[in-house]
Scaffold this motif. Structure first.
Motif, PDB file in Angstrom:
ATOM      1  N   LEU A  19       0.812  -1.353  -0.081  1.00 57.60           N
ATOM      2  CA  LEU A  19       0.072  -0.082   0.089  1.00 57.60           C
ATOM      3  C   LEU A  19       0.860   1.162  -0.060  1.00 57.60           C
ATOM      4  O   LEU A  19       0.333   2.074  -0.230  1.00 57.60           O
ATOM      5  CB  LEU A  19      -0.897  -0.075   1.183  1.00 57.60           C
ATOM      6  CG  LEU A  19      -1.992  -1.023   1.445  1.00 57.60           C
ATOM      7  CD1 LEU A  19      -2.582  -1.149   2.565  1.00 57.60           C
ATOM      8  CD2 LEU A  19      -2.847  -1.003  -0.077  1.00 57.60           C
ATOM      9  N   LYS A  20       2.291   1.432  -0.069  1.00 55.16           N
ATOM     10  CA  LYS A  20       3.035   2.348   0.107  1.00 55.16           C
ATOM     11  C   LYS A  20       2.845   2.997  -1.313  1.00 55.16           C
ATOM     12  O   LYS A  20       2.440   2.567  -2.516  1.00 55.16           O
ATOM     13  CB  LYS A  20       4.380   1.900   0.311  1.00 55.16           C
ATOM     14  CG  LYS A  20       4.717   1.550   1.700  1.00 55.16           C
ATOM     15  CD  LYS A  20       6.429   1.240   1.930  1.00 55.16           C
ATOM     16  CE  LYS A  20       6.480   0.917   3.293  1.00 55.16           C
ATOM     17  NZ  LYS A  20       8.005   0.451   3.642  1.00 55.16           N
ATOM     18  N   LYS A  21       3.184   4.411  -1.427  1.00 52.34           N
ATOM     19  CA  LYS A  21       3.010   5.153  -2.370  1.00 52.34           C
ATOM     20  C   LYS A  21       3.872   4.684  -3.677  1.00 52.34           C
ATOM     21  O   LYS A  21       3.277   4.669  -4.750  1.00 52.34           O
ATOM     22  CB  LYS A  21       3.707   6.576  -2.349  1.00 52.34           C
ATOM     23  CG  LYS A  21       3.214   7.635  -3.333  1.00 52.34           C
ATOM     24  CD  LYS A  21       3.573   9.064  -2.790  1.00 52.34           C
ATOM     25  CE  LYS A  21       3.075   9.953  -4.058  1.00 52.34           C
ATOM     26  NZ  LYS A  21       3.224  11.138  -3.569  1.00 52.34           N
ATOM     27  N   ARG A  22       5.038   4.059  -3.341  1.00 50.79           N
ATOM     28  CA  ARG A  22       5.915   3.597  -4.697  1.00 50.79           C
ATOM     29  C   ARG A  22       5.279   2.410  -5.437  1.00 50.79           C
ATOM     30  O   ARG A  22       5.636   2.161  -6.429  1.00 50.79           O
ATOM     31  CB  ARG A  22       7.473   3.309  -4.131  1.00 50.79           C
ATOM     32  CG  ARG A  22       7.672   2.128  -3.103  1.00 50.79           C
ATOM     33  CD  ARG A  22       8.879   2.099  -3.001  1.00 50.79           C
ATOM     34  NE  ARG A  22       9.065   0.854  -1.722  1.00 50.79           N
ATOM     35  CZ  ARG A  22       9.498  -0.310  -2.071  1.00 50.79           C
ATOM     36  NH1 ARG A  22      10.226  -0.425  -3.286  1.00 50.79           N
ATOM     37  NH2 ARG A  22       9.529  -1.261  -1.124  1.00 50.79           N
ATOM     38  N   ASN A  23       4.357   1.707  -4.592  1.00 50.05           N
ATOM     39  CA  ASN A  23       3.827   0.427  -5.194  1.00 50.05           C
ATOM     40  C   ASN A  23       2.339   0.670  -5.714  1.00 50.05           C
ATOM     41  O   ASN A  23       1.683  -0.327  -6.384  1.00 50.05           O
ATOM     42  CB  ASN A  23       3.691  -0.495  -4.041  1.00 50.05           C
ATOM     43  CG  ASN A  23       5.077  -1.139  -3.808  1.00 50.05           C
ATOM     44  OD1 ASN A  23       6.035  -1.338  -4.473  1.00 50.05           O
ATOM     45  ND2 ASN A  23       5.323  -1.497  -2.581  1.00 50.05           N
ATOM     46  N   ARG A  24       1.860   1.896  -5.527  1.00 48.60           N
ATOM     47  CA  ARG A  24       0.512   2.149  -5.961  1.00 48.60           C
ATOM     48  C   ARG A  24       0.075   1.842  -7.608  1.00 48.60           C
ATOM     49  O   ARG A  24      -0.768   1.413  -7.876  1.00 48.60           O
ATOM     50  CB  ARG A  24      -0.069   3.588  -5.505  1.00 48.60           C
ATOM     51  CG  ARG A  24      -0.190   3.560  -4.376  1.00 48.60           C
ATOM     52  CD  ARG A  24      -0.875   4.927  -3.541  1.00 48.60           C
ATOM     53  NE  ARG A  24      -1.119   5.125  -2.320  1.00 48.60           N
ATOM     54  CZ  ARG A  24      -0.650   5.993  -1.648  1.00 48.60           C
ATOM     55  NH1 ARG A  24      -0.465   7.096  -2.064  1.00 48.60           N
ATOM     56  NH2 ARG A  24      -0.844   5.979  -0.383  1.00 48.60           N
ATOM     57  N   PRO A  25       1.052   2.322  -8.357  1.00 46.51           N
ATOM     58  CA  PRO A  25       0.752   2.083  -9.771  1.00 46.51           C
ATOM     59  C   PRO A  25       0.477   0.861 -10.097  1.00 46.51           C
ATOM     60  O   PRO A  25      -0.525   0.310 -10.864  1.00 46.51           O
ATOM     61  CB  PRO A  25       1.925   2.702 -10.470  1.00 46.51           C
ATOM     62  CG  PRO A  25       2.552   3.968  -9.787  1.00 46.51           C
ATOM     63  CD  PRO A  25       2.323   3.329  -8.356  1.00 46.51           C
ATOM     64  N   GLN A  26       1.256  -0.173  -9.622  1.00 47.79           N
ATOM     65  CA  GLN A  26       1.292  -1.842  -9.781  1.00 47.79           C
ATOM     66  C   GLN A  26      -0.200  -2.032  -9.323  1.00 47.79           C
ATOM     67  O   GLN A  26      -0.827  -3.018 -10.031  1.00 47.79           O
ATOM     68  CB  GLN A  26       2.469  -2.363  -9.395  1.00 47.79           C
ATOM     69  CG  GLN A  26       3.667  -2.137 -10.210  1.00 47.79           C
ATOM     70  CD  GLN A  26       4.503  -0.672  -9.784  1.00 47.79           C
ATOM     71  OE1 GLN A  26       4.009  -0.025  -8.773  1.00 47.79           O
ATOM     72  NE2 GLN A  26       5.873  -0.656  -9.958  1.00 47.79           N
ATOM     73  N   LEU A  27      -0.378  -1.546  -8.034  1.00 47.57           N
ATOM     74  CA  LEU A  27      -1.372  -2.180  -7.334  1.00 47.57           C
ATOM     75  C   LEU A  27      -2.875  -1.739  -8.006  1.00 47.57           C
ATOM     76  O   LEU A  27      -3.778  -2.415  -8.285  1.00 47.57           O
ATOM     77  CB  LEU A  27      -1.595  -1.693  -6.053  1.00 47.57           C
ATOM     78  CG  LEU A  27      -2.610  -2.175  -4.960  1.00 47.57           C
ATOM     79  CD1 LEU A  27      -2.799  -3.482  -4.983  1.00 47.57           C
ATOM     80  CD2 LEU A  27      -2.598  -1.333  -3.674  1.00 47.57           C
ATOM     81  N   VAL A  28      -2.790  -0.551  -8.445  1.00 51.06           N
ATOM     82  CA  VAL A  28      -4.079   0.141  -9.244  1.00 51.06           C
ATOM     83  C   VAL A  28      -4.310  -0.782 -10.565  1.00 51.06           C
ATOM     84  O   VAL A  28      -5.155  -1.233 -10.889  1.00 51.06           O
ATOM     85  CB  VAL A  28      -3.803   1.646  -9.576  1.00 51.06           C
ATOM     86  CG1 VAL A  28      -4.852   2.220 -10.465  1.00 51.06           C
ATOM     87  CG2 VAL A  28      -4.047   2.327  -8.218  1.00 51.06           C
ATOM     88  N   MET A  29      -3.084  -0.890 -11.450  1.00 50.03           N
ATOM     89  CA  MET A  29      -3.088  -1.802 -12.554  1.00 50.03           C
ATOM     90  C   MET A  29      -3.562  -3.162 -12.393  1.00 50.03           C
ATOM     91  O   MET A  29      -4.595  -3.811 -13.204  1.00 50.03           O
ATOM     92  CB  MET A  29      -1.710  -1.690 -13.438  1.00 50.03           C
ATOM     93  CG  MET A  29      -1.564  -0.101 -13.772  1.00 50.03           C
ATOM     94  SD  MET A  29      -2.904   0.591 -14.869  1.00 50.03           S
ATOM     95  CE  MET A  29      -2.548  -0.499 -16.236  1.00 50.03           C
ATOM     96  N   ALA A  30      -3.284  -3.774 -11.268  1.00 50.96           N
ATOM     97  CA  ALA A  30      -3.617  -5.122 -10.921  1.00 50.96           C
ATOM     98  C   ALA A  30      -5.120  -5.256 -10.387  1.00 50.96           C
ATOM     99  O   ALA A  30      -5.685  -6.187 -10.472  1.00 50.96           O
ATOM    100  CB  ALA A  30      -2.655  -5.607  -9.872  1.00 50.96           C
ATOM    101  N   ILE A  31      -5.741  -4.024 -10.044  1.00 59.40           N
ATOM    102  CA  ILE A  31      -7.098  -4.371  -9.772  1.00 59.40           C
ATOM    103  C   ILE A  31      -7.944  -3.910 -11.065  1.00 59.40           C
ATOM    104  O   ILE A  31      -8.977  -4.434 -11.140  1.00 59.40           O
ATOM    105  CB  ILE A  31      -7.181  -3.350  -8.623  1.00 59.40           C
ATOM    106  CG1 ILE A  31      -6.629  -3.899  -7.250  1.00 59.40           C
ATOM    107  CG2 ILE A  31      -8.787  -3.227  -8.163  1.00 59.40           C
ATOM    108  CD1 ILE A  31      -6.411  -3.151  -5.980  1.00 59.40           C
TER     109      ILE A  31
END
Length: 84
Positions: A19-31
C-alpha cells in the motif's frame, strides 16, 4: 529457491508494504485492468470471435484468420499501452 524463500520471509509486513506510494501504480493496474476486462466483456467477445465473424458472413477459415488477426493486434497494443 531457498534464497528466494528466505528473502520473502525476511520482508516485514508485506501487505502493508504493497500500500506504500511507490507500489500504488502496480496495485492500481492489478485491480483496474481485470475489473475493466470483466465489465466490458472483452474476454467473451474474444472467446466467441470465430463464431461472431462466421455469423457476419465470413467462411470458416476467414473467421479463424480474423480472430487471429484481432489477437495479433491486441498484443502489440497492450505492450504500447503498458509503456505509457
Amino acid at each position: 529457491m531457498i534464497d528466494a524463500s528466505e528473502l520473502a520471509n525476511s520482508v516485514k509486513h508485506p501487505f502493508r508494504n504493497i500500500l506504500k506510494k511507490r507500489n500504488r501504480p502496480q496495485l492500481v493496474m492489478a485491480i483496474i485492468m481485470p475489473m475493466f476486462e470483466i465489465l466490458t466483456g472483452i474476454n467473451s467477445i474474444l472467446f466467441y470471435a470465430p463464431v461472431l465473424f462466421q455469423s457476419m458472413g465470413f467462411n470458416g477459415n476467414a473467421s479463424l484468420y480474423s480472430s487471429a488477426l484481432t489477437g495479433a493486434v491486441l498484443c502489440p497494443s497492450t505492450l504500447v499501452l503498458s509503456r505509457l
